[in-house]
Write a protein that holds these residues in place. Structure first.
Motif, short mmCIF file in Angstrom:
data_model
loop_
_atom_site.label_atom_id
_atom_site.label_comp_id
_atom_site.label_asym_id
_atom_site.label_seq_id
_atom_site.Cartn_x
_atom_site.Cartn_y
_atom_site.Cartn_z
N GLY A 478 -6.73 -7.86 5.60
CA GLY A 478 -6.92 -6.42 5.67
C GLY A 478 -5.63 -5.64 5.72
N TRP A 479 -4.53 -6.30 6.06
CA TRP A 479 -3.25 -5.60 6.18
C TRP A 479 -2.46 -5.60 4.88
N THR A 480 -2.90 -6.37 3.88
CA THR A 480 -2.14 -6.42 2.63
C THR A 480 -2.19 -5.09 1.88
N VAL A 481 -3.20 -4.25 2.16
CA VAL A 481 -3.27 -2.95 1.49
C VAL A 481 -2.10 -2.07 1.91
N LEU A 482 -1.60 -2.27 3.15
CA LEU A 482 -0.49 -1.46 3.62
C LEU A 482 0.83 -1.79 2.92
N MET A 483 0.84 -2.83 2.09
CA MET A 483 2.03 -3.15 1.30
C MET A 483 2.10 -2.30 0.03
N SER A 484 1.20 -1.32 -0.11
CA SER A 484 1.20 -0.47 -1.30
C SER A 484 2.47 0.35 -1.42
N GLY A 485 3.15 0.61 -0.32
CA GLY A 485 4.38 1.38 -0.39
C GLY A 485 5.62 0.55 -0.57
N VAL A 507 -5.67 -13.70 -13.89
CA VAL A 507 -4.74 -13.29 -12.84
C VAL A 507 -5.02 -14.11 -11.59
N VAL A 508 -4.00 -14.85 -11.14
CA VAL A 508 -4.17 -15.72 -9.97
C VAL A 508 -3.87 -14.97 -8.68
N SER A 509 -2.86 -14.11 -8.68
CA SER A 509 -2.45 -13.38 -7.46
C SER A 509 -3.35 -12.17 -7.25
N ASN A 510 -4.60 -12.43 -6.88
CA ASN A 510 -5.54 -11.32 -6.69
C ASN A 510 -5.20 -10.46 -5.48
N GLU A 511 -4.55 -11.05 -4.47
CA GLU A 511 -4.23 -10.27 -3.27
C GLU A 511 -3.19 -9.19 -3.55
N MET A 512 -2.42 -9.31 -4.64
CA MET A 512 -1.43 -8.30 -4.99
C MET A 512 -2.01 -7.15 -5.80
N LEU A 513 -3.25 -7.31 -6.27
CA LEU A 513 -3.82 -6.32 -7.19
C LEU A 513 -4.07 -4.98 -6.49
N ALA A 514 -4.66 -5.02 -5.30
CA ALA A 514 -4.98 -3.77 -4.59
C ALA A 514 -3.74 -2.97 -4.21
N PRO A 515 -2.69 -3.59 -3.63
CA PRO A 515 -1.49 -2.78 -3.33
C PRO A 515 -0.84 -2.19 -4.56
N ILE A 516 -0.82 -2.92 -5.66
CA ILE A 516 -0.14 -2.41 -6.86
C ILE A 516 -0.93 -1.28 -7.50
#
Length: 553
Positions: A478-485, A507-516
């Motif tokens: 849940g905290w990975t979204v805060l890496m958007s900045g 795309v393998v790195s799905n956890e990076m999709l929301a912040p980007i």
């Protein structure tokens, strides 16, 4: 006040680094018992060495850049030269005060380091070597910035030139060493490079720190001897630079301001004004203000060298290095583009930090406020004009990112280049808005640059260290979204996704999709909100009296 903020921010960064290292060491199942304390202090001491050198490299140019150029821009230098003070007293008095402030920055980390040293695991020889290297680097950068400030007509060009020379001095040996290793240089250059590169590396504090920790062959394995060699060479070079600046103070000041502006030739094409005749303030920021911030021959030479080395490495990576997989090439290109773009974004922000303060010190700000231009026109002309004036940096980064579509004509590579260019445009707008906001809120150019650098580093990079303790454990998703900045993640993401898609079709790195995806939206919203806030408080910040004009028909 700005010095206290810098000291507090540096101490906070060290405490966060200690907490992060503690989490990493304690979470390692292979370390137990008394090894935890020694491994923790060893890792933290290594982090402390790098953070201290980075802090010195970032803080010395804005703190020392206005030592002579600021007085020349405000007109106070004539008063100093007319006083009974001689060159020695003026130069060394000003330099001693700035060195004292930077020394306090180094000493700000001593309490944190002392607490960590109680746990053991720190070699006293390395600690003494790091302190010597840090103070020698501080003196060298301060002396170099003093010389740059002496030859600069204004504060902002002095700070920008100092940053460029710092990047060249500390980052220049590494691409040359790489090309020398892979054989990408002409044959007549290699013998000269083989003799000059070891000396250049011996003067580089980052290379010396690498040798201390990784055993990188630099000639000597004795830590104290390496630190002593670097210290006396830095002090000797600093003494020569300070003596030269002292001797040239009055001679340089006797030059007319026009001679400073003749460092470069910029033809005044009439079509430039015809295209922008409906946007006079925007034209002023793009062309007139740009001519006042010329970097001179040395600055342009350093920029060309940096751009040539970066673009040469990117071309080698894409076209010559054919043994790597496409995903590895995309990842390396993304790392290179992210690092270069991050430095360029700091450049855009620092340039925007002088958009208002430079006009105040040139006594042209009141004339601008007296024009019939509205608050919105002035604010957005400052922001957009700063972005358009840095269009050369955008074209250079686009030339790097579009190398991959030239090699691999695929939809994934094409979209990665387009998304990277769009991401950079949004981040340049946000950096320019931050710089203009600092320039409006601060009274002097040095304060505006320091405020811009500190806030930019925190909101784009530093805040992520405060979130690392919360990103551990099962609830970390849940905290990975805060890496958007986090700016490096936003710049790396498109080419990482492109490499994964070209290799596996997904795309393998799905956890990076929301912040980007959320990052650009957040930066656009932050830019619009900050620009609206500046427009709403423009009259209070500038003292301009607004009145409503009604038309009677």
């Amino acid at each position: 006040m700005r010095y206290r903020v810098i000291y507090a921010a540096y101490g906070l960064v060290l405490l966060v680094a200690l907490a992060v290292n503690y989490i990493v060491v304690v979470g390692d199942p292979g370390i137990a018992g008394l090894q935890v304390a020694s491994r923790l202090t060893g890792r933290f001491f290594q982090t402390y060495c790098w953070l201290q050198l980075v802090a010195i490299s970032f803080t010395v140019p804005p703190l020392v850049g206005g030592i002579i150029a600021g007085d020349r821009e405000s007109g106070n230098l004539e008063l100093f030269l007319a006083s009974p003070l001689n060159n020695w007293e003026i130069v060394h008095g000003k330099l001693a005060i700035r060195l004292l402030h930077v020394a306090f920055l180094i000493l700000a980390g001593v309490p944190v380091m002392s607490c960590a040293a109680l746990l053991g695991g720190i070699d006293p020889r390395r600690l003494a070597a790091v302190i010597a290297v840090s103070f020698a680097t501080m003196v060298l950068l301060s002396s170099l910035t003093l010389v740059v400030s002496l030859w600069s007509p204004r504060v902002q060009p002095a700070i920008l030139r100092s940053y460029l020379l710092t990047i060249l001095l500390f980052g220049g040996p590494f691409p040359l060493a790489f090309f020398s290793f892979v054989g990408g240089l002409p044959s007549f250059v290699k013998p000269l490079l083989d003799h000059a590169l070891p000396v250049w590396l011996a003067l580089n504090p980052f290379a010396v720190i690498c040798t201390m920790w990784n055993g990188w062959p630099l000639g000597s394995s004795d830590v104290l001897r390496m630190a002593w060699n670097l210290t006396w060479m830095h002090l000797a070079i600093s003494a020569v630079l300070v003596a030269w600046a002292t001797a040239m103070l009055r001679r340089v000041h006797r030059r007319t301001p026009s001679k400073f502006r003749k460092l470069g030739f910029s033809p005044n094409f009439s079509w430039r004004f015809r295209v922008w005749e409906n946007y006079p303030l925007l034209w002023k920021e793009c062309f007139a203000e740009k001519s006042l911030r010329k970097l001179g021959f040395v600055g342009r030479t350093v920029v060309v060298m940096i751009f040539a080395s970066v673009w040469g490495f990117a071309a080698w990576l894409v076209f010559i290095q054919t043994t790597w997989r496409l995903s590895d090439v995309c990842f390396q290109l993304a790392i290179l583009g992210s690092f270069t773009a991050s430095i360029g974004l700091m450049w855009v922000a620092v340039r925007g930090a002088g958009s208002v303060t430079s006009e105040k010190q040139r006594a042209t700000w009141l004339s601008l406020l007296s024009t019939p231009q509205t608050l919105t026109e002035i604010t957005f002309a400052k922001i957009l004009g700063n972005v358009l004036a840095c269009r050369g940096f955008f074209i250079f980064m686009a030339a790097i990112w579009w190398l991959m579509p030239l090699r691999e004509a695929s939809f994934a590579a094409l979209m990665a280049a387009v998304c990277s260019c769009g991401m950079l445009a949004i981040l340049m707008l946000a950096a320019s808005t931050l710089g203009v906001a600092s320039s409006l809120y601060c009274r002097t150019g040095v304060n505006a640059v320091v405020c811009t650098v500190m806030s930019g580093l925190f909101f784009a990079f530093g805040y992520i260290f405060l979130l690392i303790p919360f990103m551990q454990g099962p609830a970390s998703d849940g905290w990975t979204v805060l890496m958007s900045g986090f700016v490096p993640l936003l710049l790396v993401g498109p080419y990482v996704f492109a490499g994964e898609w070209m290799m596996s079709g997904k795309v393998v790195s799905n956890e990076m999709l929301a912040p980007i995806l959320l990052g650009p939206v957040g930066y656009v919203f932050a830019s619009v909100f900050l620009a609206s806030l500046l427009t709403a408080n423009f009259s209070r910040l500038t003292g301009r009296m607004e009145r409503k004009i009604t038309e009677e028909w």
